[in-house]
Design an enzyme around this catalytic site. Structure first.
Site, mmCIF file in Angstrom:
data_model
loop_
_atom_site.group_PDB
_atom_site.id
_atom_site.type_symbol
_atom_site.label_atom_id
_atom_site.label_comp_id
_atom_site.label_asym_id
_atom_site.label_seq_id
_atom_site.Cartn_x
_atom_site.Cartn_y
_atom_site.Cartn_z
ATOM 1 N N HIS A 194 0.836 -1.211 0.000
ATOM 2 C CA HIS A 194 0.000 0.000 0.000
ATOM 3 C C HIS A 194 0.866 1.255 0.000
ATOM 4 O O HIS A 194 0.590 2.222 -0.710
ATOM 5 C CB HIS A 194 -0.897 0.019 1.243
ATOM 6 C CG HIS A 194 -2.043 -0.938 1.190
ATOM 7 N ND1 HIS A 194 -3.028 -0.866 0.235
ATOM 8 C CD2 HIS A 194 -2.354 -1.993 1.976
ATOM 9 C CE1 HIS A 194 -3.913 -1.831 0.437
ATOM 10 N NE2 HIS A 194 -3.531 -2.522 1.486
ATOM 11 N N CYS A 488 -0.608 -3.127 -17.383
ATOM 12 C CA CYS A 488 -1.353 -2.202 -16.521
ATOM 13 C C CYS A 488 -0.962 -2.349 -15.058
ATOM 14 O O CYS A 488 -1.617 -1.797 -14.182
ATOM 15 C CB CYS A 488 -2.861 -2.403 -16.682
ATOM 16 S SG CYS A 488 -3.451 -4.042 -16.207
#
Length: 563
Positions: A194, A488
């Site tokens: 994160h 991506c």
């Protein structure tokens, strides 16, 4: 793994967000202490204690929602998710039950209830284990509220600083102010944690997995190089001046990704919610390479209506008239369990029923979503492509393409996140119109390494030769069939790795909007032939560090731009 050069006092970690910054070290405050195991109710009644737990949980949820209201993009998503967890009725009810049945104090009851959830998630492993940090964050915030302590979070000394921490909770990272937090250094975490993802989204230089960072003294002046993964203690005046000069540079993207000899490499944006679409367009994105649709489905007891989905999807399509928007169908399961679609009791969700596999037992959810995408595409002028996540076989590909065709969606593709899909990309791309490589999951599955574990950070990088060979295999499958292959995952946002990906045959790169200008600037300094040669250099390396170092050594522009 990190090291410290004692002669120059240079701490080596893993660079995850490029850029250089100088500032004084400021540590995250000490964590909320665990309430004593024998902490009891005392004079407080059980009814009052139970009410206080509910009130504290609601207060934490409210503060997180307020912070989310002022955030955008990825930060907003993280804060909203943490707010939902704070209001989790099972956590609150379990804690209240411990008060009534065991006479525990409210703080101890919350701590113990959260511990049970953390143990359950950790025992499952994989993606579910990633959520343990979220639960601990909520636990700490609620306990702090109950005990009258300051809420955990990023400090505010009133001046810019380098934030040093063991790791950052998602909600902490989401509230960072780039004007105050000039760089981040953590002793744990990996390239796809994160902290890494949000640091890149915010454009904050960051180094993770730097174990020696725990030895940094408070207020020590440090220079953080988020590309090299270095933290220099007490840098020279020349080093500081160089870093400040680089930080003052403002790069923009003209909306046309290309190599120096004119080979087009469309640079697209990854979007997680409709409110991020316009910002991506404003940053010059040539389209959307990954539109995640989970936001429509999370935290619900039943799937959204077709009408609701159409409304949400149209907002993104409307921001890119005439441009490509790749919509990924629902990627439920693993870290995104949905009560109406997935089994939360799976022993290993990361290898369970997730992504396209959820349609095996519940095909109507996928059918409705394809209907909604088709309606949204018909109402807007964007060039709408659609792809399925977690495709592993040729049969799955053919079935998905047939479903899309039945809804009038002619450009249907697949994500390559599972090594098997890369290895059989030839027959897969004989059926699909395109493939998009999700390097985060492809790396995790290929290297058998949980991307959230700091101890495995060295494995969790797309510079791993095995991962690069899987990318090359996928591109060969695309070339055999005349079908484009894009990337991506987070790898696309690494300017040096972007050069290698183009050389391997990747047609488009999709990334955080903040990375567009950096990637474009580097690509414009190399020819397509040079990209191909550097891809060969990376493939010939035996280690991830060797591949990265060899490629970077031949791209002097990276040093010039501070990347």
């Amino acid at each position: 793994m990190s090291t410290m050069d004692t002669s120059r006092q240079v701490i080596q970690g893993i660079g995850v967000s490029p850029g250089r910054a100088v500032g004084p070290v400021l540590r995250m405050p000490d964590p909320v202490p665990e309430p004593a195991a024998d902490s009891r109710l005392g004079d407080e009644s059980a009814d009052d204690a139970v009410a206080r737990i509910a009130a504290a949980s609601e207060a934490v949820r409210g503060r997180l929602e307020q912070a989310a209201a002022g955030a955008t993009g990825t930060s907003k998503e993280v804060l909203e998710t943490t707010a939902m967890m704070a209001a989790d009725p099972s956590l609150v009810s379990t804690a209240q039950g411990l008060v009534r049945s065991g006479g525990l104090s409210p703080a101890r009851a919350v701590w113990q209830a959260a511990g049970q959830v953390i143990d359950q998630l950790a025992s499952i492993g994989g993606y579910m284990a990633e959520r343990t940090r979220d639960v601990a964050d909520v636990r700490d915030r609620v306990v702090a509220d109950l005990t009258g302590r300051p809420a955990p979070g990023v400090p505010d000394p009133g001046h810019p600083f380098v934030l040093v921490a063991r790791d950052l909770a998602p909600a902490d990272t989401a509230t960072l102010d780039p004007d105050q937090v000039v760089a981040i250094v953590t002793s744990e975490g990996g390239p796809t944690s994160h902290t890494a993802i949000l640091a890149r989204a915010l454009g904050i230089p960051a180094v993770v997995g730097a174990a020696s960072a725990v030895d940094l003294a408070a207020d020590a002046r440090v220079l953080v190089d988020g590309a090299k993964g270095e933290v220099t203690v007490d840098p020279s005046d020349d080093e500081v001046a160089r870093a400040q000069a680089l930080a003052a540079q403002v790069r923009t993207f003209d909306g046309h990704g290309r190599t120096s000899d004119g080979h087009a490499v469309p640079l697209l944006a990854n979007i997680g919610k409709p409110d991020g679409a316009q910002a991506a367009a404003d940053a010059g994105a040539e389209g959307v390479g990954l539109f995640r649709t989970e936001f429509c489905f999370l935290d619900r007891t039943q799937a959204p209506s077709i009408e609701e989905q159409v409304s949400q999807y149209r907002q993104v399509l409307a921001a890119f008239p005439g441009k490509k928007v790749v919509v990924r169908t629902l990627d439920a399961g693993a870290d995104k369990p949905l009560p109406f679609l997935t089994n939360t009791e799976e022993p290993n969700p990361a290898l369970g029923v997730r992504g396209l596999r959820t349609s095996w037992r519940n095909p109507q959810v996928l059918e409705d979503q394809l209907d909604a995408i088709a309606q949204a595409a018909a109402a807007e002028s964007a060039d709408t492509w659609v792809m399925a996540p977690m495709v592993a076989t040729v049969e799955e590909t053919a079935d998905f393409v047939d479903r899309c065709t039945a809804h009038g969606l002619r450009t249907a593709g697949v994500m390559v996140e599972v090594p098997s899909a890369a290895l059989v990309s030839g027959p897969i791309l004989a059926r699909a119109a395109f493939a998009s490589i999700g390097t985060n999951d492809l790396t995790q599955y290929a290297m058998a390494s949980d991307r959230m574990l700091g101890d495995l950070a060295a494995l969790s990088t797309s510079w791993q030769p095995a991962v690069l060979h899987l990318v090359a295999a996928t591109c060969r499958g695309g070339e055999q069939n005349g079908k484009p292959v894009g990337v991506c995952g987070e790898a696309a946002a690494d300017p040096a790795l972007a050069v290698v990906l183009v050389g391997l045959g990747v047609a488009t790169l999709s990334m955080s909007p903040r990375a567009l200008a950096d990637v474009a600037a580097v690509l414009q300094t190399v020819t397509r032939e040079e990209c191909t040669r550097l891809a060969g250099v990376a493939l010939a390396a035996e280690t991830a560090d060797g591949a990265r170092a060899a490629v970077r050594a031949e791209l002097p522009v990276l040093e010039e731009l501070g990347l």
